[in-house]
Design a protein around this motif. Structure first.
Motif, PDB file in Angstrom:
ATOM      1  N   LYS A 133       0.836  -1.205   0.000  1.00 27.77           N
ATOM      2  CA  LYS A 133       0.000   0.000   0.000  1.00 27.77           C
ATOM      3  C   LYS A 133       0.871   1.255   0.000  1.00 27.77           C
ATOM      4  CE  LYS A 133      -3.892   2.057   2.417  1.00 27.77           C
ATOM      5  NZ  LYS A 133      -4.822   1.917   3.533  1.00 27.77           N
ATOM      6  N   THR A 134       1.916   1.266   0.821  1.00 30.14           N
ATOM      7  CA  THR A 134       2.837   2.405   0.876  1.00 30.14           C
ATOM      8  C   THR A 134       3.556   2.581  -0.452  1.00 30.14           C
ATOM      9  OG1 THR A 134       3.167   2.044   3.234  1.00 30.14           O
ATOM     10  CG2 THR A 134       4.823   3.374   2.096  1.00 30.14           C
ATOM     11  N   LEU A 135       3.986   1.484  -1.069  1.00 33.67           N
ATOM     12  CA  LEU A 135       4.662   1.552  -2.361  1.00 33.67           C
ATOM     13  C   LEU A 135       3.739   2.123  -3.432  1.00 33.67           C
ATOM     14  CD1 LEU A 135       7.154   0.971  -4.043  1.00 33.67           C
ATOM     15  CD2 LEU A 135       6.322  -1.343  -4.381  1.00 33.67           C
ATOM     16  N   MET A 136       2.487   1.690  -3.464  1.00 30.61           N
ATOM     17  CA  MET A 136       1.533   2.194  -4.460  1.00 30.61           C
ATOM     18  C   MET A 136       1.264   3.683  -4.240  1.00 30.61           C
ATOM     19  SD  MET A 136       1.068  -0.121  -6.584  1.00 30.61           S
ATOM     20  CE  MET A 136      -0.267   0.583  -7.525  1.00 30.61           C
ATOM     21  N   LYS A 137       1.140   4.100  -2.982  1.00 25.87           N
ATOM     22  CA  LYS A 137       0.924   5.515  -2.690  1.00 25.87           C
ATOM     23  C   LYS A 137       2.117   6.338  -3.156  1.00 25.87           C
ATOM     24  CE  LYS A 137      -0.498   8.585   1.015  1.00 25.87           C
ATOM     25  NZ  LYS A 137      -0.868   8.680   2.422  1.00 25.87           N
ATOM     26  N   SER A 138       3.335   5.847  -2.905  1.00 28.70           N
ATOM     27  CA  SER A 138       4.544   6.539  -3.355  1.00 28.70           C
ATOM     28  C   SER A 138       4.586   6.610  -4.869  1.00 28.70           C
ATOM     29  CB  SER A 138       5.791   5.820  -2.850  1.00 28.70           C
ATOM     30  OG  SER A 138       5.837   5.844  -1.457  1.00 28.70           O
TER      31      SER A 138
ATOM     32  N   PRO B 103      10.980   2.325 -12.078  1.00 24.61           N
ATOM     33  CA  PRO B 103      10.252   1.119 -11.747  1.00 24.61           C
ATOM     34  C   PRO B 103       8.743   1.211 -11.951  1.00 24.61           C
ATOM     35  CG  PRO B 103      10.727   2.299  -9.730  1.00 24.61           C
ATOM     36  CD  PRO B 103      11.350   3.082 -10.864  1.00 24.61           C
ATOM     37  N   PHE B 104       8.235   2.381 -12.279  1.00 24.51           N
ATOM     38  CA  PHE B 104       6.793   2.533 -12.414  1.00 24.51           C
ATOM     39  C   PHE B 104       6.278   1.984 -13.733  1.00 24.51           C
ATOM     40  CE2 PHE B 104       8.410   6.043  -9.804  1.00 24.51           C
ATOM     41  CZ  PHE B 104       7.963   5.554  -8.591  1.00 24.51           C
ATOM     42  N   ASN B 105       7.004   2.291 -14.799  1.00 24.46           N
ATOM     43  CA  ASN B 105       6.696   1.751 -16.112  1.00 24.46           C
ATOM     44  C   ASN B 105       5.205   1.838 -16.445  1.00 24.46           C
ATOM     45  OD1 ASN B 105       7.603   0.687 -18.521  1.00 24.46           O
ATOM     46  ND2 ASN B 105       7.135  -1.401 -17.891  1.00 24.46           N
TER      47      ASN B 105
END
Length: 191
Positions: free
Chosen positions: A9-14, A124-126
């Motif tokens: 969840k934190t990674l997606m928010k970032s 890394p978002f691609n």
């Protein structure tokens, strides 16, 4: 398992925050950086050409030329070196793809243009993103200059042309990301 979910969840928010910032940076750079086209204020094709030309310069990395196109009020607050270095620092984070230029409305020394800018955000978002924004241009020293990123200049021109301001008030940009083949609006306030 709970730790893994929180981390995801934190990674997606970032990811969303970084993507929105990258798209807004791209948009603001384009918005602040318009051209020096000597044109009649009523000639919509010259306004359209100025928007396309500055997008092409930004896309191809012609950052020095972009500075020469800034309105004088923007150049007074930002040095050439600051603009060029800032653009160079972010250039590896995204790749501008294209711009769609919609309706163009001109009144005297003021113009407003509906645009949609597309970009691919690097790993890394691609992911693909788009920024839907209404851009303002002002005619300064015989040239069309993009002023959307310069709120003081826009406010001054809208104040001197209240009928145009009522018809075309400033709208907030809308940011979208492509998810499962569909454009989904990103709302930073909800994240």
């Amino acid at each position: 398992m709970l730790v893994k979910r929180k981390l995801l969840k934190t990674l997606m928010k970032s990811k969303r925050t970084i993507l929105s910032r990258l798209l807004l940076i791209s948009g603001c750079i384009l918005l602040m950086s318009a051209g020096s086209m000597a044109a009649s204020p009523s000639d919509e094709s010259d306004v359209r050409s100025a928007v396309q030309r500055i997008f092409d310069q930004l896309k191809s990395g012609q950052y020095e030329a972009l500075y020469d196109s800034l309105p004088s009020s923007s150049r007074a607050r930002l040095s050439r070196d600051q603009l060029v270095k800032g653009l160079q620092r972010t250039s590896s984070l995204y790749q501008l793809q294209r711009i769609e230029i919609g309706a163009v409305r001109v009144s005297g020394n003021l113009a407003v243009v509906d645009t949609v800018m597309y970009a691919h955000v690097a790993p890394p978002f691609n992911t693909d993103g788009k920024l839907v924004v209404q851009q303002y241009l002002v005619r300064e020293e015989g040239s069309w200059r993009m002023a959307t990123g310069d709120r003081a200049t826009i406010d001054r021109f809208l104040k001197s042309n209240p009928s145009f301001a009522r018809k075309f008030p400033i709208k907030r940009p809308h940011i979208f990301t492509k998810q499962n083949g569909k454009w989904v609006e990103f709302n930073a306030r909800q994240k």
